[in-house]
Design a protein around this motif. Structure first.
Motif, PDB file in Angstrom:
ATOM      1  N   ASN A  64      32.507  51.172  34.441  1.00  0.00           N
ATOM      2  CA  ASN A  64      32.760  50.725  33.079  1.00  0.00           C
ATOM      3  C   ASN A  64      33.559  51.970  32.589  1.00  0.00           C
ATOM      4  O   ASN A  64      32.985  53.154  32.303  1.00  0.00           O
ATOM      5  CB  ASN A  64      31.607  50.537  32.191  1.00  0.00           C
ATOM      6  CG  ASN A  64      31.999  49.692  31.070  1.00  0.00           C
ATOM      7  OD1 ASN A  64      33.314  49.924  30.485  1.00  0.00           O
ATOM      8  ND2 ASN A  64      31.046  49.167  30.398  1.00  0.00           N
ATOM      9  N   THR A  65      34.917  51.985  32.626  1.00  0.00           N
ATOM     10  CA  THR A  65      35.742  52.945  32.282  1.00  0.00           C
ATOM     11  C   THR A  65      36.683  52.666  30.921  1.00  0.00           C
ATOM     12  O   THR A  65      36.830  51.537  30.937  1.00  0.00           O
ATOM     13  CB  THR A  65      36.628  53.613  33.436  1.00  0.00           C
ATOM     14  OG1 THR A  65      37.620  52.872  33.551  1.00  0.00           O
ATOM     15  CG2 THR A  65      35.826  53.854  34.632  1.00  0.00           C
ATOM     16  N   PRO A  66      37.417  53.835  30.290  1.00  0.00           N
ATOM     17  CA  PRO A  66      38.183  53.156  29.205  1.00  0.00           C
ATOM     18  C   PRO A  66      39.399  52.421  29.698  1.00  0.00           C
ATOM     19  O   PRO A  66      39.913  51.635  29.032  1.00  0.00           O
ATOM     20  CB  PRO A  66      38.911  54.632  28.864  1.00  0.00           C
ATOM     21  CG  PRO A  66      37.623  55.583  29.194  1.00  0.00           C
ATOM     22  CD  PRO A  66      37.099  55.116  30.439  1.00  0.00           C
ATOM     23  N   ALA A  67      39.695  52.471  31.132  1.00  0.00           N
ATOM     24  CA  ALA A  67      40.919  51.911  31.689  1.00  0.00           C
ATOM     25  C   ALA A  67      40.384  50.400  32.416  1.00  0.00           C
ATOM     26  O   ALA A  67      41.407  49.614  32.305  1.00  0.00           O
ATOM     27  CB  ALA A  67      41.537  52.732  32.761  1.00  0.00           C
ATOM     28  N   PHE A  68      39.178  50.198  32.707  1.00  0.00           N
ATOM     29  CA  PHE A  68      38.884  48.975  33.416  1.00  0.00           C
ATOM     30  C   PHE A  68      37.282  48.895  33.554  1.00  0.00           C
ATOM     31  O   PHE A  68      36.739  49.969  33.452  1.00  0.00           O
ATOM     32  CB  PHE A  68      39.228  48.822  34.951  1.00  0.00           C
ATOM     33  CG  PHE A  68      38.953  50.228  35.670  1.00  0.00           C
ATOM     34  CD1 PHE A  68      37.744  50.196  36.206  1.00  0.00           C
ATOM     35  CD2 PHE A  68      39.865  51.194  35.797  1.00  0.00           C
ATOM     36  CE1 PHE A  68      37.452  51.170  36.900  1.00  0.00           C
ATOM     37  CE2 PHE A  68      39.754  52.275  36.459  1.00  0.00           C
ATOM     38  CZ  PHE A  68      38.331  52.395  37.281  1.00  0.00           C
ATOM     39  N   VAL A  69      37.017  47.883  33.798  1.00  0.00           N
ATOM     40  CA  VAL A  69      35.481  47.518  33.893  1.00  0.00           C
ATOM     41  C   VAL A  69      35.622  46.731  35.389  1.00  0.00           C
ATOM     42  O   VAL A  69      36.235  45.663  35.421  1.00  0.00           O
ATOM     43  CB  VAL A  69      34.782  46.454  33.196  1.00  0.00           C
ATOM     44  CG1 VAL A  69      33.214  46.251  33.348  1.00  0.00           C
ATOM     45  CG2 VAL A  69      34.745  47.022  31.456  1.00  0.00           C
ATOM     46  N   ALA A  70      35.103  47.264  36.459  1.00  0.00           N
ATOM     47  CA  ALA A  70      35.280  46.705  37.823  1.00  0.00           C
ATOM     48  C   ALA A  70      34.099  46.869  38.768  1.00  0.00           C
ATOM     49  O   ALA A  70      33.493  47.767  38.646  1.00  0.00           O
ATOM     50  CB  ALA A  70      36.460  47.156  38.672  1.00  0.00           C
ATOM     51  N   THR A  71      33.617  45.866  39.256  1.00  0.00           N
ATOM     52  CA  THR A  71      32.524  45.653  40.308  1.00  0.00           C
ATOM     53  C   THR A  71      33.019  45.874  41.774  1.00  0.00           C
ATOM     54  O   THR A  71      33.988  45.274  42.205  1.00  0.00           O
ATOM     55  CB  THR A  71      31.771  44.623  40.079  1.00  0.00           C
ATOM     56  OG1 THR A  71      31.125  44.440  38.851  1.00  0.00           O
ATOM     57  CG2 THR A  71      30.391  44.361  41.150  1.00  0.00           C
ATOM     58  N   ALA A  72      32.501  46.654  42.384  1.00  0.00           N
ATOM     59  CA  ALA A  72      32.929  46.832  44.002  1.00  0.00           C
ATOM     60  C   ALA A  72      32.663  45.550  44.607  1.00  0.00           C
ATOM     61  O   ALA A  72      31.264  45.218  44.634  1.00  0.00           O
ATOM     62  CB  ALA A  72      32.283  48.047  44.654  1.00  0.00           C
ATOM     63  N   PRO A  73      33.582  44.698  44.935  1.00  0.00           N
ATOM     64  CA  PRO A  73      33.107  43.377  45.314  1.00  0.00           C
ATOM     65  C   PRO A  73      32.330  43.101  46.801  1.00  0.00           C
ATOM     66  O   PRO A  73      32.461  44.187  47.518  1.00  0.00           O
ATOM     67  CB  PRO A  73      34.487  42.396  45.211  1.00  0.00           C
ATOM     68  CG  PRO A  73      35.534  43.640  45.262  1.00  0.00           C
ATOM     69  CD  PRO A  73      35.069  44.947  44.967  1.00  0.00           C
ATOM     70  N   ASN A  74      32.278  41.833  47.331  1.00  0.00           N
ATOM     71  CA  ASN A  74      31.559  41.542  48.453  1.00  0.00           C
ATOM     72  C   ASN A  74      32.741  41.844  49.540  1.00  0.00           C
ATOM     73  O   ASN A  74      34.024  41.283  49.534  1.00  0.00           O
ATOM     74  CB  ASN A  74      31.342  40.147  48.470  1.00  0.00           C
ATOM     75  CG  ASN A  74      30.872  39.580  49.542  1.00  0.00           C
ATOM     76  OD1 ASN A  74      30.837  40.214  50.721  1.00  0.00           O
ATOM     77  ND2 ASN A  74      29.983  38.339  49.542  1.00  0.00           N
ATOM     78  N   ILE A  75      32.424  42.842  50.618  1.00  0.00           N
ATOM     79  CA  ILE A  75      33.812  42.908  51.443  1.00  0.00           C
ATOM     80  C   ILE A  75      33.092  42.479  52.930  1.00  0.00           C
ATOM     81  O   ILE A  75      33.570  43.148  54.214  1.00  0.00           O
ATOM     82  CB  ILE A  75      34.282  44.460  51.524  1.00  0.00           C
ATOM     83  CG1 ILE A  75      33.140  45.455  51.773  1.00  0.00           C
ATOM     84  CG2 ILE A  75      35.073  44.710  50.345  1.00  0.00           C
ATOM     85  CD1 ILE A  75      33.597  47.036  52.016  1.00  0.00           C
ATOM     86  N   THR A  76      32.099  41.596  52.937  1.00  0.00           N
ATOM     87  CA  THR A  76      31.521  40.950  54.221  1.00  0.00           C
ATOM     88  C   THR A  76      32.795  40.144  54.637  1.00  0.00           C
ATOM     89  O   THR A  76      33.377  39.364  53.738  1.00  0.00           O
ATOM     90  CB  THR A  76      30.058  40.452  53.914  1.00  0.00           C
ATOM     91  OG1 THR A  76      30.135  39.032  53.350  1.00  0.00           O
ATOM     92  CG2 THR A  76      29.143  41.453  53.405  1.00  0.00           C
ATOM     93  N   PRO A  77      32.335  39.466  55.937  1.00  0.00           N
ATOM     94  CA  PRO A  77      33.454  38.452  56.224  1.00  0.00           C
ATOM     95  C   PRO A  77      33.166  37.021  55.731  1.00  0.00           C
ATOM     96  O   PRO A  77      33.638  35.935  56.301  1.00  0.00           O
ATOM     97  CB  PRO A  77      33.208  38.411  57.907  1.00  0.00           C
ATOM     98  CG  PRO A  77      32.395  39.532  58.187  1.00  0.00           C
ATOM     99  CD  PRO A  77      31.676  39.955  57.066  1.00  0.00           C
ATOM    100  N   ASP A  78      32.284  36.865  54.836  1.00  0.00           N
ATOM    101  CA  ASP A  78      32.074  35.520  54.213  1.00  0.00           C
ATOM    102  C   ASP A  78      33.477  35.063  53.689  1.00  0.00           C
ATOM    103  O   ASP A  78      34.089  35.813  52.997  1.00  0.00           O
ATOM    104  CB  ASP A  78      31.399  35.550  53.034  1.00  0.00           C
ATOM    105  CG  ASP A  78      30.944  34.304  52.465  1.00  0.00           C
ATOM    106  OD1 ASP A  78      30.377  33.505  53.083  1.00  0.00           O
ATOM    107  OD2 ASP A  78      31.362  34.014  51.367  1.00  0.00           O
ATOM    108  N   ARG A  79      33.895  33.719  54.227  1.00  0.00           N
ATOM    109  CA  ARG A  79      35.237  33.396  53.813  1.00  0.00           C
ATOM    110  C   ARG A  79      35.518  32.956  52.492  1.00  0.00           C
ATOM    111  O   ARG A  79      36.486  33.116  51.737  1.00  0.00           O
ATOM    112  CB  ARG A  79      35.483  32.017  54.652  1.00  0.00           C
ATOM    113  CG  ARG A  79      35.610  32.422  56.270  1.00  0.00           C
ATOM    114  CD  ARG A  79      36.214  31.247  57.021  1.00  0.00           C
ATOM    115  NE  ARG A  79      37.533  30.954  56.650  1.00  0.00           N
ATOM    116  CZ  ARG A  79      38.529  31.679  57.146  1.00  0.00           C
ATOM    117  NH1 ARG A  79      38.492  32.477  58.136  1.00  0.00           N
ATOM    118  NH2 ARG A  79      39.792  31.405  57.057  1.00  0.00           N
ATOM    119  N   GLU A  80      34.421  32.606  51.611  1.00  0.00           N
ATOM    120  CA  GLU A  80      34.624  32.120  50.360  1.00  0.00           C
ATOM    121  C   GLU A  80      34.496  33.209  49.306  1.00  0.00           C
ATOM    122  O   GLU A  80      35.214  33.493  48.277  1.00  0.00           O
ATOM    123  CB  GLU A  80      33.677  30.892  49.949  1.00  0.00           C
ATOM    124  CG  GLU A  80      34.436  29.727  49.971  1.00  0.00           C
ATOM    125  CD  GLU A  80      33.550  28.558  50.616  1.00  0.00           C
ATOM    126  OE1 GLU A  80      32.346  28.420  49.646  1.00  0.00           O
ATOM    127  OE2 GLU A  80      33.914  27.702  51.271  1.00  0.00           O
TER     128      GLU A  80
END
Ligand code: HEC
Ligand code: HEC
Length: 292
Positions: A64-80
């Protein structure tokens, strides 16, 4: 007889394929799980801050920064919900340019600067291939990350060594090999002078001083952590430390005075570094100009 041979052939091909593919995925596993510490951001933790092993890489920290709020997403091979439907080129582009593919979630929208593409830009092509091979081999996990909120344009501070780039021929010099590892480990992102959201790699390389807020869910009043000066300065930095002391800090999180280092210093990951890699990292750190 023919059947037996066909099965034999398939078996042989299987072995041949595995023999060909394994070293790449192994190299990828080494990079991802030691120096690059992708899981430090991308893997979920339980309430005690411990990694949830069977959910590795399925989404992690929220920044959570002044420029963005971002979560490190799922980088497993799940297709969806992961990156299973991305091509190799698309995964590489996310890593080295910080760009999402032109399909799927948030198509074509650049990733927030927290994803260290300005450092990963330095990756040798064979290391990029290795990382992709490894990511494809991890267990797919279904888990959807919250969408990011961007408050300004994505801006990454160019990292001089990544801009210059590396070639394998340079690696006969331990200092250059160490510089490569420190670049792809984005050590200097945390350890350089930092003000108003901008890293000063030109005049503050390794100077320390950047403050990290306590982890989400930490008890009330937990102070943030300040990244240390890791230049060769003999008083403010690590210039007077022995190789063993530096190595112990990097791999076991123990400072020179015996104090345990706090997160986000990723020593749990660096513990798996090979001796030669660690020696080269230290050789490079000794050349970082002294700053107070
Ligand atoms: C400092 C934390 C951090 C580290 C370290 C990190 N990432 Fe990320 N990564 C993020 C964040 C946060 C995002 C999402 C940014 C956004 O939504 O704008 C992201 C996005 C991604 C994406 C795009 C996924 C998508 O669905 O959009 C990929 C792929 C990725 N990271 C792979 C990696 C790999 C592989 C490594 C290690 C080599 C790594 N990351 C290291 C924080 C990190
Ligand atoms: C995500 C941010 C982050 C990254 C990446 C990172 N560090 Fe650190 N490091 C820290 C913080 C914060 C501290 C101070 C922790 C404390 O004082 O409790 C620290 C402490 C250290 C120390 C101890 C110095 C002292 O005076 O106590 C050394 C040495 C060090 N880091 C080297 C490295 C190297 C080498 C890398 C890359 C392989 C690296 N760090 C990557 C955040 C980071």
């Amino acid at each position: 007889m023919f059947r037996f041979c066909a099965a034999c052939c398939l078996w042989l091909f299987g072995v041949f394929d595995a023999a060909k593919a394994e070293p790449a995925a192994e190299r990828g596993a080494y990079l991802v799980n030691t120096i690059m510490a992708c899981g430090n951001c991308h893997s979920p933790r339980d309430a005690n801050g411990q990694m949830i092993k069977d959910k590795a890489f399925s989404g992690g920290l929220t920044f959570n920064t002044p420029a963005f709020v971002a979560t490190a997403p799922n980088i497993t091979p799940d297709r969806e919900t992961g990156i299973g439907s991305w091509s190799d080129a698309e995964i590489k582009r996310a890593l080295v340019e910080g760009m999402r593919p032109d399909h799927g979630r948030l198509a074509g929208v650049p990733l927030a600067a927290i994803m260290p593409a300005n450092f990963y830009k330095a990756l040798l092509p064979e290391d990029l291939d290795a990382i992709v091979a490894y990511l494809r081999s991890v267990k797919p996990v279904r888990s959807e990350a919250a969408d990011p909120v961007y408050k300004g344009a994505a801006r990454r501070d160019p990292y001089p060594d990544a801009e210059t780039g590396f070639g394998k021929a340079m690696f006969t010099d331990p200092v250059k090999r160490g510089a490569y590892l420190v670049t792809i480990g984005h050590c200097m992102e945390c350890h350089s002078a930092w003000s108003k959201g901008v890293s000063d790699f030109k005049t503050g390389l390794g100077k320390g001083g950047r403050v990290f807020p306590p982890r989400e869910g930490s008890p009330e009043g937990t102070p943030g952590t300040t990244a240390a000066n890791i230049t060769s300065d003999r008083t403010a930095g690590i210039g007077a430390w022995t190789d063993r002391e530096i190595s112990r800090a990097i791999t076991h999180g123990v400072a020179r005075d015996g104090r345990m280092l706090k997160p986000p210093m990723a020593y749990g990951y660096y513990a798996g570094l090979k001796e030669t890699d660690l020696a080269d990292i230290i050789a490079y750190l000794r050349t970082v100009p002294a700053l107070q």
